[in-house]
Design an enzyme around this catalytic site. Sequence first.
Site: not given
Length: 451
Positions: A201, A139, A342, A322, A137, A250, A340, A57, A194
């Site tokens: 991570e 976390e 982020r 970054r 990645e 990321h 990447e 359902d 981390e």
Amino acid sequence: MTTGNLTTTEREVLDEIDANDVDFLRLQFTDILGTVKNVSVPARQAEKAFTEGIYFDGSSIEGFVRIQESDMRLVPDPETFAILPWRQDEESAAARMICDVYNTTSGEPFVGDPRYILTQALERAREMGYTVNAAPEPEFFLFEEDEDGRATTETNDAGGYFDLAPKDLASDVRRDIIYGLESMGFEVEASHHEVAEGQHEINFEYDDVLTTADNVATFRTVVRAIAAEHDLHATFMPKPIARINGSGMHTHVSLFDDDGENAFHDEDDEFDLSETAHAFLAGVLEHAPAITAICNPTVNSYKRLVPGYEAPVYVAWSDRNRSALIRKPAARVPAASRVELRSPDPSCNPYLALAVILQAGLDGIERDLEAPEPVRENIYEFDERKREEYGIDTLPANLGEAVDALEDDEVVYDALGEHVGPKFVEAKRREYEEYMIDVSEWELDRYLETF
């Protein structure tokens, strides 16, 4: 048991069920919000699941169907069969398979199935001559439980980035999680503590994008289950504790051409990125505000996306630092060239998140968009005037703004399909409205006795 109409892989699954004394199968799927659901059936129903599907359902599942359209059918993907690691010490085992959802009336794939939305994006990529690889990645935080077994926000360690025991008291938990993941077929590359206390991570290997989405959904389930065996609560909430780093996911993406060559690599380019890669990242940058609604789908997501805690809030790209939304990681070999993104966090629906990232990038390729110059300085240190000088916009400041951006972006909104798009917007507008009318403890502490 007859197996005449089964594929070789389906027969192999039946053999594994017998060899490992599997007594129950969990047929897994996700709703549009990314919550993993499952229908549990006796293992003897496995052949029926392959040949006929299992009916359920759908009216009780968030964003699926209306009550008058409630009958749905689960068709398991035999490639996703895996024995659940937290049942292996018992006399019998349980296993799971990830399913595609079908409409029982038409017999067609259900357009509200997030896994189907991702396959549609992959079909567009195939038509353009590409296959897609991705690696996330994710976390997460590990918190103590109280005497009633409920989650607290008390961390069980005082570790920091890449710390070892005794500060990192959760190293044994991560080890058990890795063993569990590997038993389910994951290729784990690395794990570490981390930046924040209680934050961790675990990275798993690059794979095709559909397998990657399946793996994210499985990863969250395994982490929670094995943490609970240690009397800990694992959460993928983006910002469970104020004024410390939040949890991101990321996401690395690359395209490969029909010859198996990395379509993102060009050794003659200053950044080792091909024109295809530049156009792809330009597309993601252009559609970034709308993508944010999908990749950062909760009110809490925007407590992470603020300056000062290493989360990206500025729409730019860089090959060095970054602080930008998109980073071009260093690649030791041509096959590893990738971009990447982020901004995503681990509360997102991985199927929808990867679908909209891919569709935005493909739009950039189709329109031959030109990427801006990379920003090699630390954008966190820019004032508003300098950001304007560089033409750097910011991501939506809250879920309401992100949903507005999603509705205004035809490419990203259409990527969700005629069913998921409206249902997702409806659910998220309701969530944001509920948040806006609520009164928080912070407000009471700040104002109750002051005014």
